[in-house]
Design a protein around this motif. Sequence first.
Motif, short mmCIF file in Angstrom:
data_model
loop_
_atom_site.label_atom_id
_atom_site.label_comp_id
_atom_site.label_asym_id
_atom_site.label_seq_id
_atom_site.Cartn_x
_atom_site.Cartn_y
_atom_site.Cartn_z
N MET A 1 0.86 -1.20 0.00
CA MET A 1 0.00 0.00 0.00
C MET A 1 0.90 1.25 0.00
O MET A 1 1.79 1.38 0.84
N THR A 3 1.94 5.24 0.53
CA THR A 3 1.65 6.14 1.63
C THR A 3 0.33 6.88 1.39
O THR A 3 -0.47 7.05 2.31
N GLU A 5 -2.22 5.91 -0.40
CA GLU A 5 -3.35 4.99 -0.19
C GLU A 5 -3.66 4.84 1.29
O GLU A 5 -4.83 4.85 1.70
N SER A 6 -2.59 4.75 2.08
CA SER A 6 -2.77 4.62 3.52
C SER A 6 -3.45 5.86 4.09
O SER A 6 -4.36 5.78 4.91
N ARG A 9 -7.12 5.94 3.49
CA ARG A 9 -7.93 5.11 4.37
C ARG A 9 -8.17 5.76 5.71
O ARG A 9 -9.14 5.45 6.40
N ALA A 10 -7.24 6.64 6.10
CA ALA A 10 -7.36 7.27 7.42
C ALA A 10 -8.32 8.47 7.40
O ALA A 10 -8.85 8.87 8.44
N TRP A 57 -2.05 9.55 12.02
CA TRP A 57 -1.48 8.91 10.83
C TRP A 57 -0.04 9.39 10.60
O TRP A 57 0.85 8.59 10.27
N ASN A 61 3.35 7.14 10.55
CA ASN A 61 4.11 7.07 9.30
C ASN A 61 5.31 8.01 9.28
O ASN A 61 5.96 8.15 8.25
#
Lengths: 470, 470
Positions: A1, A3, A5-6, A9-10, A57, A61
Amino acid sequence: MTTIESLSRALPADIIITDPDVMERYLHDDAEWAPFEPALAVIRPRSTDQVLAAVTWCIDNRVAVVPRGSGTGLSGGANSLAGSLVISLDAMDRVIDVDPVERTARVQPGVINEHLRTRVAEDGLWYPPDPASAPWSSIGGNVATNAGGLCCVKYGVTGEYVISLEMVTGTGKLVRLGRRTTKDVAGYDLRGLVVGSEGTLGVITEITVRLLPLPPVGTAIVGYFDSLVAAGQGVANVTAAGVIPSALELVDKYCLKAVDDWKNMGLSADAEAILLAATDAPGAAGVEEARTIVEAFEAAGATFAAVSENDEEADAFFAARRLAYPALERLGPVLTEDICVARSKVPEVLARIQQIAQSHDTVIAQIAHAGDGNLHPLLVTPPGDDEARQRAQAAFEEIIAVALEFGGTVSGEHGIGLLKRDGLAAELSPDVIDMHVAVKRALDPHGIMNPGKVFESRPATTSQAASEQL
Amino acid sequence: MTTIESLSRALPADIIITDPDVMERYLHDDAEWAPFEPALAVIRPRSTDQVLAAVTWCIDNRVAVVPRGSGTGLSGGANSLAGSLVISLDAMDRVIDVDPVERTARVQPGVINEHLRTRVAEDGLWYPPDPASAPWSSIGGNVATNAGGLCCVKYGVTGEYVISLEMVTGTGKLVRLGRRTTKDVAGYDLRGLVVGSEGTLGVITEITVRLLPLPPVGTAIVGYFDSLVAAGQGVANVTAAGVIPSALELVDKYCLKAVDDWKNMGLSADAEAILLAATDAPGAAGVEEARTIVEAFEAAGATFAAVSENDEEADAFFAARRLAYPALERLGPVLTEDICVARSKVPEVLARIQQIAQSHDTVIAQIAHAGDGNLHPLLVTPPGDDEARQRAQAAFEEIIAVALEFGGTVSGEHGIGLLKRDGLAAELSPDVIDMHVAVKRALDPHGIMNPGKVFESRPATTSQAASEQL
């Protein structure tokens, strides 16, 4: 996935901007020549929960957070860092409530200063802090830079009106800092620590400000001077006379002309500089203060000084003061200074700035919150002239050196951001810079909150960060 | 070499006190029933260098530092810890200079508040913060607790007048924090962080305060009320009328009688409570404000309300307000509350305090900086009556709970010290307490600065302290 995309999702997709063309305007503030780098993404959250999710997030990250208000800053404080997440608070722009009995207002950070002023005036109340950017700048940005304005000479800066604030910290906690009553000594003043911290300690998500009753309609006093130094002496005389005016501004001929050329306001100042003062003392006291100010101007050699009998004239002059910066920007890149010196030093420092303009062959227009000793020399360069730009930057550094030589500060109200980090390091002792680093590391152990702004922060090592994790 | 021998080598012998009888008065403040423990020694330094040497010695020997001013505190903040070095700043009591043009004064921390006020009045200037303890309390102590006073309702608390301060930090550095000019945003407001930090971040060795021109002679307004709740309504009415008086104090019958029995001032308040207001608005505006205040009192059911035509009468009432605390102390141990609530909640909270007095069979006299919502219920117990003391302590805790129930604070101006640590923990969220711990650890990694005051601090582990050492 990936960054992105992540991140998607958040957070809701419709608050995330990744299109470079749309992102561009969110990547920097109004500071000329302050560097900025491409962000990972820009988000425009609509709620505190979304800010909290975004910061969480970023911690997970290890992505840097760059908070911004409406981007009117003049020091690069809101400029994007490579790979950072820019959190623009401009969509969180509600006045949540106004309490006319306790004289407070609770607002989201994206509320524009002038919107708040207009709203509370409906209840006969007044939010004093009035940066010249009031029509465009946000309360959140004002708090992050502890913004000043015309009123400060009598009514103080933004921080004096911030009762409490809600913030997402560098450890991903939502905290409420500050007072719940008119005064308290309940623990450290962490509210005050955050005010003016330029996004390096967290993302402000809500602010409660105190308000004053609307002041009486003021009286304006205008003075014309045939030199900047004489105008500076006018300022020193007002202070020495023991009067605290509700505004005391200096505008030079160059600024007046730039505004007039733009707006055709019919300003005709046959002078090198004018001083604009106001008093809002009630009744006879106001008449007396106005008279004292006229005398202080005359004693400094004013070629003309009088109470403005004409509200329109006074309004035009004050409007010109507020429009000076955008008017000059039309002529080419403008590098804005923001030094502040003791009021008694104003004449001498204005003279030194004129010398610097000559020796660096640079146009320096002058406006000043003169009653505070807060000077805004505006270094104007022709568009595209690289040599002129280099001369202006040298002049900029020399003005900072003069401020420090006179015991002043490198920033009265705009903040340090990127442009004045060297100046700050020269102003504060290494031990005090070390205290800044220690406090930042304590509250932002991952070093993700607007890193590198104001001072060179050294994030805690990973093991330290783990052991220090709150 | 014993520890005391080692201390004697680091400092001049004549500033070190080790005789237990002489030390005793330096081991605690005025807080009733706050615990204190035997110190290693008390020192009375005469210079910043001596403070620096003492703190360095404490770091090297891991001895806790307990700074103190003149010991008029009411929360145990200056109380000695076992084996600590008490640093009493009372011998550093010089007004270093007064600058009438910039309107500033530079003072040593031991200067008594009223001495400073008297000194600057010679230059037509005014230092507003006026805790009731002004004749005895020191500026350093005022800064450490961010002291309030009668003037706060209009002029704000101590912190608003502190421009800069010099401090010896927990890492043994001498730093200067704060502004050099009327305003700045040059880095974090570490000055503001130290104000009100009750000695937990360092030892203040010098303070620069801003001054105002002396205000016009004020007009006093007195109102008599046949219940505390009616007086509380008078306060709420004044606020609602949009007037900001220069003082708005509440004194109950019990306090007036205690002062009169002591001083024979001929106070004859045929009322359950009086409100004392003042306005210093100039000229006609002051007359208008005074009239509005009288009307606000009358609308609350005052049995009598009038502008005091007699300066002596007004002075006597204000003097009685200032003497209330020592007058009550003559009658037995007094436990002092310092809660602060929204001004509109004052009537209801006063009523709740009366209920608490009844249910705990405790005499609770009431004085209040009512215009700030800052209430000082005074819990008076007969000397030597242990059961009464226990009932008073239960009432004390219940008043704190009421303050929090009404969204108020446990301390408006006296500080947390030892007596209100539980209250502070209940008022702030655990995340905010964690931020306090992190900041303290960052600036005082050895945990030697007045440890255990305000909140339970957890010193950094040795390895952390080493890696964090600035």
